[in-house]
Design an enzyme around this catalytic site. Structure first.
Site, PDB file in Angstrom:
ATOM      1  N   TYR A  72       0.838  -1.210   0.000  1.00  0.00           N
ATOM      2  CA  TYR A  72       0.000   0.000   0.000  1.00  0.00           C
ATOM      3  C   TYR A  72       0.867   1.252   0.000  1.00  0.00           C
ATOM      4  CZ  TYR A  72      -3.891   3.098   1.168  1.00  0.00           C
ATOM      5  OH  TYR A  72      -4.836   4.069   1.140  1.00  0.00           O
ATOM      6  N   PHE A 124      -7.315  19.108 -25.142  1.00  0.00           N
ATOM      7  CA  PHE A 124      -8.036  17.843 -25.353  1.00  0.00           C
ATOM      8  C   PHE A 124      -9.388  17.910 -24.623  1.00  0.00           C
ATOM      9  CE2 PHE A 124      -9.010  13.360 -24.369  1.00  0.00           C
ATOM     10  CZ  PHE A 124      -9.217  12.951 -25.669  1.00  0.00           C
ATOM     11  N   ASP A 125     -10.344  17.067 -25.020  1.00  0.00           N
ATOM     12  CA  ASP A 125     -11.713  17.221 -24.486  1.00  0.00           C
ATOM     13  C   ASP A 125     -11.796  17.041 -22.971  1.00  0.00           C
ATOM     14  OD1 ASP A 125     -11.268  14.503 -24.835  1.00  0.00           O
ATOM     15  OD2 ASP A 125     -13.347  14.044 -25.309  1.00  0.00           O
ATOM     16  N   ASP A 214       0.537  19.019 -21.114  1.00  0.00           N
ATOM     17  CA  ASP A 214      -0.296  17.827 -21.235  1.00  0.00           C
ATOM     18  C   ASP A 214       0.511  16.891 -22.136  1.00  0.00           C
ATOM     19  OD1 ASP A 214      -2.037  15.865 -21.933  1.00  0.00           O
ATOM     20  OD2 ASP A 214      -3.682  17.193 -22.486  1.00  0.00           O
ATOM     21  N   ALA A 216       0.645  13.458 -22.910  1.00  0.00           N
ATOM     22  CA  ALA A 216       0.256  12.104 -23.315  1.00  0.00           C
ATOM     23  C   ALA A 216       1.166  11.531 -24.411  1.00  0.00           C
ATOM     24  CB  ALA A 216      -1.196  12.104 -23.770  1.00  0.00           C
ATOM     25  N   LYS A 257      -0.824   6.261 -23.466  1.00  0.00           N
ATOM     26  CA  LYS A 257      -0.321   6.529 -24.818  1.00  0.00           C
ATOM     27  C   LYS A 257       1.178   6.209 -24.847  1.00  0.00           C
ATOM     28  CE  LYS A 257      -4.224   9.155 -24.731  1.00  0.00           C
ATOM     29  NZ  LYS A 257      -5.078   9.249 -23.547  1.00  0.00           N
ATOM     30  N   HIS A 449     -19.676  13.285 -26.549  1.00  0.00           N
ATOM     31  CA  HIS A 449     -19.454  12.349 -27.668  1.00  0.00           C
ATOM     32  C   HIS A 449     -19.438  10.881 -27.229  1.00  0.00           C
ATOM     33  CE1 HIS A 449     -14.878  11.492 -27.759  1.00  0.00           C
ATOM     34  NE2 HIS A 449     -15.152  12.006 -26.582  1.00  0.00           N
TER      35      HIS A 449
HETATM   36  N1  F0G Z   1      -4.622  14.632 -22.874  1.00  0.00           N
HETATM   37  C1  F0G Z   1      -4.573  14.210 -24.151  1.00  0.00           C
HETATM   38  C2  F0G Z   1      -3.786  14.989 -25.155  1.00  0.00           C
HETATM   39  C3  F0G Z   1      -5.259  13.059 -24.520  1.00  0.00           C
HETATM   40  O1  F0G Z   1      -5.225  12.660 -25.781  1.00  0.00           O
HETATM   41  C4  F0G Z   1      -5.982  12.332 -23.540  1.00  0.00           C
HETATM   42  C5  F0G Z   1      -6.720  11.126 -23.877  1.00  0.00           C
HETATM   43  C6  F0G Z   1      -5.979  12.805 -22.221  1.00  0.00           C
HETATM   44  C7  F0G Z   1      -5.285  13.957 -21.931  1.00  0.00           C
HETATM   45  C8  F0G Z   1      -6.716  12.091 -21.121  1.00  0.00           C
HETATM   46  O2  F0G Z   1      -6.082  10.915 -20.787  1.00  0.00           O
HETATM   47  O3  F0G Z   1      -7.658   9.062 -21.382  1.00  0.00           O
HETATM   48  O4  F0G Z   1      -5.775   8.704 -19.797  1.00  0.00           O
HETATM   49  O5  F0G Z   1      -7.718  10.039 -19.112  1.00  0.00           O
HETATM   50  N2  F0G Z   1      -6.964  10.772 -25.040  1.00  0.00           N
HETATM   51  C9  F0G Z   1      -7.589   9.557 -25.467  1.00  0.00           C
HETATM   52  C10 F0G Z   1      -7.786   9.617 -26.948  1.00  0.00           C
HETATM   53  C11 F0G Z   1      -8.794   9.154 -24.726  1.00  0.00           C
HETATM   54  O6  F0G Z   1      -8.466   8.739 -27.484  1.00  0.00           O
HETATM   55  O7  F0G Z   1      -7.234  10.507 -27.609  1.00  0.00           O
HETATM   56  P1  F0G Z   1      -6.864   9.597 -20.249  1.00  0.00           P
END
Ligand code: F0G
Length: 458
Positions: A72, A124-125, A214, A216, A257, A449
């Site tokens: 833990y 990102f969304d 950000d 990823a 990613k 979406h």
């Molecule tokens: N930032 C970026 C640039 C992303 O592409 C994503 C996720 C996230 C943050 C959020 O990360 O999914 O681990 O919570 N993108 C995925 C996509 C879902 O299909 O592009 P997460």
């Protein structure tokens, strides 16, 4: 004769996939209300809905999983992960989270308040969602060139320094941080140059602002810097990564990613005050500071994944496959966001389905068409994903309307890419006959979406 390019790995384990008939797919997409997120995975032949958490782990990653320490507190797996992150990014404080959006949630809940403005490049969304749900504004400062899909420039994800400076002047104290997405997913997997990151840092310093990356797909971004930006040809990916992160105060990471794990994420920073604030929220939302929503075995796999995917050969194998699909579409004259992105090809749906009005969502219509054609699941990155304006509640039609074909890392072969390209060509050939799109029958207030329900326009 020069030898052709081939992947820097071979396959040790496979997973069968299955084709379906058009009749089956018609039934299934109807049941899914024309939303591919609602399909079952066995109803899909080639799945390009995302490159997130869908990569194939290496034998080294799988073997590291067997050594996972599930304690833990103070697990050795946490320290394996933390040490690798520090080595690659230079950040000393590392807080695990279960995925990228959780990292956003934890960090933003310490930093954003109602009325704030967070400038960045095509957020990102989930990032936008975590900003807007706190009553703040995600202000897009991407360069205008990113909206011209046919323009071929090397760093189409760049921050527009003039727009950013105007925002810093206008909003001043309302700006808690600048957020730069590398690579820029929403505008087509397009990279940000080192020069642009440096300029953003200089501007942030001038106005006394912090910067979050950000991150990823930061390793893919580093590959593009090495292969496209003067002066970086001889630097290793790991050296480039260290310079990249030297321009940030913190990073949020979706490890699904570029760390090639199925689940995981983290926040990393050198700001002790940010770490101290975030760890309190992290414990409440995610779990204790040395696991935060992750298993020990997953943290071990993440450490190895990061190490492997910050090596040139691995990135080259991946990005060349995306390019390969792009070249096939070039052969067939199908327009996409140029040049090919790091993780995906983004087909410009408004240039393919020219007879479908924007109110009937061309990219979503094309997504459904591609599924019906061959069981290939892409994903709309367009007007539906853009959500409604939080104030006017109108649909936002000012961005791009794209069908994203995201390619999982180390999963499909170029033969699969040939099938994808041929299916798109068949649709492209009959595009003049597609005149009607889709209309929304149900939608959520935020991140619609994933769950939106749509009906064919009669
Ligand atoms: N930032 C970026 C640039 C992303 O592409 C994503 C996720 C996230 C943050 C959020 O990360 O999914 O681990 O919570 N993108 C995925 C996509 C879902 O299909 O592009 P997460």
């Amino acid at each position: 004769m020069e030898l052709p390019f081939a992947e820097s790995w071979k396959i040790k384990m496979i997973e069968p996939i299955r084709k379906s008939t058009r009749e089956e797919r018609e039934t299934w997409i109807n049941e899914a209300k024309n939303n591919v997120f609602q399909l079952k995975s066995e109803q899909v032949y080639i799945d390009l809905i995302t490159d997130s958490g869908t990569g194939a782990m290496s034998d080294r990653q799988w073997s590291a999983m067997m050594l996972g320490d599930e304690s833990y507190a103070g697990a050795s797996s946490y320290y394996n992960m933390k040490d690798m992150i520090t080595r690659i990014t230079g950040f000393d404080y590392v807080l695990p989270t279960h995925q990228g959006r959780a990292a956003e949630n934890v960090l933003f809940s310490c930093l954003i308040k109602e009325g704030d403005v967070c400038p960045g490049n095509s957020h990102f969304d989930t990032t936008k969602g975590h900003i807007e749900s706190r009553g703040a504004i995600a202000l897009d400062c991407t360069i205008d060139e990113a909206k011209n899909t046919q323009l071929e420039i090397p760093f189409k994800g760049n921050v527009d320094i003039k727009k950013l400076e105007a925002a810093l002047k206008e909003y001043g104290d309302r700006i808690p941080f600048i957020i730069v997405t590398i690579t820029n997913n929403t505008c087509g997997g397009q990279p940000v140059s080192m020069a642009n990151l440096r300029e953003t840092r200089i501007l942030a310093n001038k106005y006394g602002k912090r910067i979050i990356f950000d991150s990823a797909r930061f390793a893919e971004n580093a590959y593009f810097i090495k292969t496209r930006e003067k002066g970086f040809e001889k630097r290793t990916i790991k050296e480039i990564c260290l310079e990249i992160f030297s321009y940030a105060d913190a990073m949020t990471m979706s490890a699904k990613k570029d760390a090639i794990v199925n689940m995981g994420g983290f926040i990393a920073t050198n700001l002790k005050e940010w770490y101290d604030a975030a760890k309190v929220k992290g414990i409440a939302y995610e779990g204790f500071t040395t696991y935060g929503g992750m298993n020990g075995r997953d943290m071990n796999a993440l450490a190895i994944g990061l190490d492997e995917n910050t090596e040139f050969d691995n990135l080259e194998s991946r990005i060349k496959q995306v390019e390969y699909l792009g070249k096939k579409l070039d052969e067939y004259g199908i327009p996409y966001q140029r040049p090919a992105g790091g993780h995906a090809i983004f087909v410009d749906a408004t240039k393919v389905l020219t007879h479908v009005p924007r109110e009937q969502f061309p990219a979503q219509t094309l997504t459904v068409e591609l599924y019906l054609e061959a069981g290939i699941r892409g994903c709309e990155i367009g007007y539906i994903l853009a959500d409604r304006d939080p104030i006017t509640r109108e649909n936002r039609f000012d961005g791009l309307d794209l069908l994203r074909l995201a390619i999982p890392r180390r999963v499909y072969t170029d033969n699969h890419m040939n099938v994808v390209a041929a299916a798109l060509k068949n649709i492209y050939n009959r595009r003049e006959s597609i005149t009607k799109g889709l209309k929304i029958v149900w939608e959520a207030d935020l991140l619609r979406h994933f769950t939106v329900e749509l009906k064919k326009v009669e």
